[in-house]
Scaffold this motif. Structure first.
Motif, mmCIF file in Angstrom:
data_model
loop_
_atom_site.group_PDB
_atom_site.id
_atom_site.type_symbol
_atom_site.label_atom_id
_atom_site.label_comp_id
_atom_site.label_asym_id
_atom_site.label_seq_id
_atom_site.Cartn_x
_atom_site.Cartn_y
_atom_site.Cartn_z
ATOM 1 N N ASN A 362 0.840 -1.213 0.000
ATOM 2 C CA ASN A 362 0.000 0.000 0.000
ATOM 3 C C ASN A 362 0.871 1.258 0.000
ATOM 4 O OD1 ASN A 362 -2.387 -1.312 -0.054
ATOM 5 N ND2 ASN A 362 -2.894 -1.036 2.115
ATOM 6 N N LYS A 365 2.352 1.594 -3.365
ATOM 7 C CA LYS A 365 1.310 1.758 -4.396
ATOM 8 C C LYS A 365 0.705 3.160 -4.366
ATOM 9 C CE LYS A 365 -2.633 -0.534 -3.815
ATOM 10 N NZ LYS A 365 -3.517 -1.699 -3.692
ATOM 11 N N TYR A 366 0.498 3.690 -3.152
ATOM 12 C CA TYR A 366 -0.208 4.983 -3.041
ATOM 13 C C TYR A 366 0.745 6.175 -2.941
ATOM 14 C CZ TYR A 366 -4.397 2.187 -2.388
ATOM 15 O OH TYR A 366 -5.426 1.306 -2.589
ATOM 16 N N ASP A 389 4.896 6.421 4.398
ATOM 17 C CA ASP A 389 5.095 6.808 2.991
ATOM 18 C C ASP A 389 4.790 8.291 2.851
ATOM 19 O OD1 ASP A 389 2.254 7.323 2.038
ATOM 20 O OD2 ASP A 389 2.050 5.284 2.835
ATOM 21 N N ILE A 394 -4.801 9.950 3.400
ATOM 22 C CA ILE A 394 -6.227 9.579 3.528
ATOM 23 C C ILE A 394 -6.942 10.727 4.245
ATOM 24 C CG2 ILE A 394 -7.859 7.847 4.430
ATOM 25 C CD1 ILE A 394 -5.196 6.048 4.740
ATOM 26 N N ILE A 402 -11.277 2.716 6.715
ATOM 27 C CA ILE A 402 -10.349 2.030 5.798
ATOM 28 C C ILE A 402 -10.052 0.585 6.195
ATOM 29 C CG2 ILE A 402 -9.208 4.104 4.856
ATOM 30 C CD1 ILE A 402 -6.882 3.446 6.781
ATOM 31 N N TYR A 407 -13.740 -1.380 1.596
ATOM 32 C CA TYR A 407 -13.772 0.098 1.613
ATOM 33 C C TYR A 407 -12.516 0.633 0.938
ATOM 34 C CZ TYR A 407 -14.249 4.899 2.872
ATOM 35 O OH TYR A 407 -14.384 6.261 2.769
ATOM 36 N N ARG A 408 -12.726 1.595 0.044
ATOM 37 C CA ARG A 408 -11.587 2.266 -0.632
ATOM 38 C C ARG A 408 -11.844 3.772 -0.546
ATOM 39 N NH1 ARG A 408 -9.368 0.625 -5.898
ATOM 40 N NH2 ARG A 408 -7.439 0.735 -4.702
ATOM 41 N N ALA A 409 -10.828 4.521 -0.131
ATOM 42 C CA ALA A 409 -10.999 5.983 -0.037
ATOM 43 C C ALA A 409 -11.146 6.556 -1.454
ATOM 44 C CB ALA A 409 -9.795 6.591 0.672
ATOM 45 N N ALA A 412 -8.220 6.807 -3.829
ATOM 46 C CA ALA A 412 -7.475 5.586 -4.163
ATOM 47 C C ALA A 412 -8.057 4.864 -5.380
ATOM 48 C CB ALA A 412 -7.496 4.652 -2.960
ATOM 49 N N GLY A 417 -6.845 -2.359 -6.770
ATOM 50 C CA GLY A 417 -7.101 -2.825 -5.397
ATOM 51 C C GLY A 417 -8.560 -3.182 -5.195
ATOM 52 N N TYR A 418 -8.810 -3.917 -4.116
ATOM 53 C CA TYR A 418 -10.189 -4.362 -3.823
ATOM 54 C C TYR A 418 -10.673 -3.870 -2.458
ATOM 55 C CZ TYR A 418 -8.398 -7.657 -7.247
ATOM 56 O OH TYR A 418 -7.798 -8.202 -8.326
ATOM 57 N N GLY A 419 -9.804 -3.256 -1.690
ATOM 58 C CA GLY A 419 -10.218 -2.801 -0.353
ATOM 59 C C GLY A 419 -10.240 -3.923 0.675
ATOM 60 N N GLY A 421 -7.112 -5.574 1.705
ATOM 61 C CA GLY A 421 -5.804 -5.714 2.363
ATOM 62 C C GLY A 421 -5.802 -5.281 3.816
ATOM 63 N N LEU A 422 -6.313 -4.100 4.108
ATOM 64 C CA LEU A 422 -6.234 -3.589 5.489
ATOM 65 C C LEU A 422 -7.136 -4.356 6.449
ATOM 66 C CD1 LEU A 422 -5.914 0.304 5.225
ATOM 67 C CD2 LEU A 422 -4.171 -1.391 5.786
ATOM 68 N N SER A 446 1.183 8.799 4.851
ATOM 69 C CA SER A 446 0.529 8.047 5.936
ATOM 70 C C SER A 446 1.563 7.236 6.697
ATOM 71 C CB SER A 446 -0.492 7.059 5.365
ATOM 72 O OG SER A 446 -1.223 7.621 4.325
HETATM 73 P P1 ADP Z 1 -6.685 -1.641 -1.464
HETATM 74 O O1 ADP Z 1 -5.356 -1.012 -1.268
HETATM 75 O O2 ADP Z 1 -6.671 -2.907 -2.216
HETATM 76 O O3 ADP Z 1 -7.705 -0.673 -1.949
HETATM 77 P P2 ADP Z 1 -6.672 -1.900 1.415
HETATM 78 O O4 ADP Z 1 -7.614 -2.561 2.295
HETATM 79 O O5 ADP Z 1 -5.265 -2.292 1.507
HETATM 80 O O6 ADP Z 1 -7.260 -2.055 -0.028
HETATM 81 O O7 ADP Z 1 -6.788 -0.348 1.730
HETATM 82 C C1 ADP Z 1 -8.053 0.217 1.911
HETATM 83 C C2 ADP Z 1 -7.985 1.679 1.532
HETATM 84 O O8 ADP Z 1 -7.212 2.381 2.479
HETATM 85 C C3 ADP Z 1 -7.344 1.922 0.224
HETATM 86 O O9 ADP Z 1 -8.268 1.797 -0.818
HETATM 87 C C4 ADP Z 1 -6.899 3.359 0.386
HETATM 88 O O10 ADP Z 1 -7.947 4.236 0.177
HETATM 89 C C5 ADP Z 1 -6.520 3.443 1.840
HETATM 90 N N1 ADP Z 1 -5.073 3.233 2.033
HETATM 91 C C6 ADP Z 1 -4.469 2.133 2.517
HETATM 92 N N2 ADP Z 1 -3.130 2.322 2.613
HETATM 93 C C7 ADP Z 1 -2.893 3.569 2.197
HETATM 94 C C8 ADP Z 1 -1.724 4.358 2.062
HETATM 95 N N3 ADP Z 1 -0.505 3.889 2.401
HETATM 96 N N4 ADP Z 1 -1.838 5.607 1.602
HETATM 97 C C9 ADP Z 1 -3.045 6.100 1.264
HETATM 98 N N5 ADP Z 1 -4.197 5.406 1.355
HETATM 99 C C10 ADP Z 1 -4.119 4.156 1.799
#
Ligand code: ADP
Length: 460
Positions: A362, A365-366, A389, A394, A402, A407-409, A412, A417-419, A421-422, A446
């Motif tokens: 993440n 990627k972000y 990073d 966010i 998140i 859930y995806r912000a 993002a 992504g699928y939301g 991972g976290l 973040s």
């Molecule tokens: P994905 O990355 O596949 O969308 P995650 O569950 O890993 O799903 O993350 C959920 C959301 O949290 C992301 O869609 C993003 O909006 C936000 N997010 C997670 N990690 C970061 C990050 N390092 N910087 C910014 N936003 C993040």
């Protein structure tokens, strides 16, 4: 047996026991009192006769007999007999000597001076009077007719009162037990109408004070949690099917396109590459769903080993860099870790690696520079891993969501992504008795912080 009947029965049993005990005490005490009082009367009689016989010498025995009969009229079947030391009857209050007093009783009277005993139904009082011209042994016997009648009456009264009292107790017990349990029956009826489709229903919480109301309140709270879990599951399934449908639809349309006309070989190559990418995405997604489902349904970690956290961090980093060689992940240690102390935790190495890989992925990627800074620190009880990073960040109002599955912000959406991972990370950290936090500022970056208990004090 229903609870109502059981309570009524136990209650009646206790009350009946108490009533019977009290009745027995009253009966026995009354009988004792009656006996003592009757013996006293016989004693009085015996002493009077002795006095007449020893002190009033000129008294005619027939006259004494007449006095005896008049004064003893209240005693039923009464006799007063006086014997000399040879057991010869000197005086008897009745004409016919129909009563024989056993010699053993006379001997006992002489020995003990005063004897109170029973002869059949008759009470017997014996008195030895050696003080006159000759030693006299006086025996007074009688049947306490009125006392016995009173006792019989008392017995009848007690038995009927007991029967009435026990009957009343049973009746009242059933009534009150029924009344007290009525709220439970009501709750029971309400509960029987609740099923998976009517989880929004709630039980009547009554006065919110007593135990039954407390039961209803707790049950409503359970219903609330169940409803929430069901809703989460419904959302999860609809999100999962939606996410799976998109790559599957793309896959299908590409297949249809390639079947429409014969195409040159390089176009087939291109389509096949796209198909492989889509298949990879589907495999990725199903893998993530599988991991999330598994970690969610696991209440406790199955595998528990000592895991060297710094090793796992490097493994996760290498794995990610193999797939994305252009990412940069810098790892730094606190002084304690740098001095050779390995931060150890107890848990599942594979899960911990997956959690760290998600966070590193993440962070890269972000962020535009696709760079993550990992910092490891430990104290006596905990290990801390922070992943920082300088990426898109966010928004504050989206931070609390998140960690929810899918859930995806907003910022993002342009990234893959699928939301999931976290939410997987959060669950893995929870399974290791740790916690995960995030601080973030849009456009600035973040920091995700994972805190885990260190190995010796970790409890699983
Ligand atoms: P994905 O990355 O596949 O969308 P995650 O569950 O890993 O799903 O993350 C959920 C959301 O949290 C992301 O869609 C993003 O909006 C936000 N997010 C997670 N990690 C970061 C990050 N390092 N910087 C910014 N936003 C993040």
């Amino acid at each position: 047996m229903t609870i109502r009947n059981r309570i009524a029965f136990q209650f009646s049993f206790i009350v009946a026991g108490i009533l019977i005990c009290y009745s027995l005490i009253i009966y026995v005490r009354s009988d004792n009192y009656r006996q003592t009082e009757f013996f006293d009367r016989l004693e009085q009689r015996a002493r009077t006769v002795v006095r007449f016989l020893t002190q009033v010498e000129e008294l005619d025995r027939n006259l004494l007999r007449i006095i005896d009969r008049k004064t003893l009229i209240t005693l039923y079947d009464q006799k007063v007999m006086v014997f000399d030391s040879g057991n010869q009857l000197l005086y008897s209050s009745i004409d016919v000597d129909s009563v024989t007093i056993p010699v053993s009783v006379l001997e006992q009277i002489r020995q003990e001076k005063i004897v109170r005993t029973w002869m059949g139904e008759q009470q017997l009082f014996g008195l030895y009077a050696p003080e006159g011209p000759q030693p006299l042994t006086v025996v007074a016997t009688a049947y306490d007719r009125s006392g016995q009648a009173e006792l019989r009456n008392l017995r009848r009264t007690i038995v009927w009162s007991l029967l009435g009292g026990i009957g009343l107790t049973v009746g009242l017990g059933v009534l009150f037990a029924g009344q007290s349990l009525r709220p439970i029956s009501r709750i029971n009826k309400q509960v029987s109408t609740i099923n998976a489709r009517s989880l929004q229903q709630r039980l009547d919480e009554g006065n919110r004070q007593d135990e039954v109301a407390q039961l209803a309140i707790n049950f409503n709270q359970v219903l609330g949690r169940l409803q929430q879990a069901f809703e989460q599951q419904r959302t999860f399934i609809s999100h999962a099917s939606h996410e799976l449908r998109t790559p599957l639809a793309a896959l299908k349309s590409e297949l249809q396109l390639s079947l429409r006309h014969p195409l040159p070989a390089d176009q087939y190559q291109h389509i096949l590459r796209n198909l492989t990418d889509d298949t990879d995405r589907i495999i990725d997604l199903t893998n993530s769903l599988l991991v999330l489902a598994r970690t969610l349904e696991t209440p406790k970690l199955q595998v528990q080993h000592i895991v060297l956290l710094d090793d796992v961090i490097f493994m996760a980093r290498d794995e990610l860099l193999n797939a994305h060689p252009h990412y940069r992940i810098d790892v730094r240690f606190s002084d304690l870790v740098a001095s050779g102390e390995h931060p150890e935790v107890r848990g599942d190495e594979l899960l911990l690696r997956r959690m760290l890989l998600n966070l590193f992925d993440n962070a890269c990627k972000y962020s535009a520079d696709q760079r993550a800074l990992v910092y490891i620190a430990q104290d006596s009880n905990t290990c801390r891993v922070s992943v920082t990073d300088e990426g898109i960040g966010i928004a504050a109002d989206q931070l609390p969501q998140i960690f929810d599955p899918f859930y995806r912000a907003d910022n993002a959406r342009s990234h893959d992504g699928y939301g999931l991972g976290l939410s997987i990370c959060k669950r893995i950290v929870e399974l290791h008795n740790g916690h995960i936090d995030v601080t973030s500022q849009p456009e600035k970056g973040s920091t995700f912080i994972v805190v885990l208990p260190t190995s010796p004090t970790a409890t699983f």
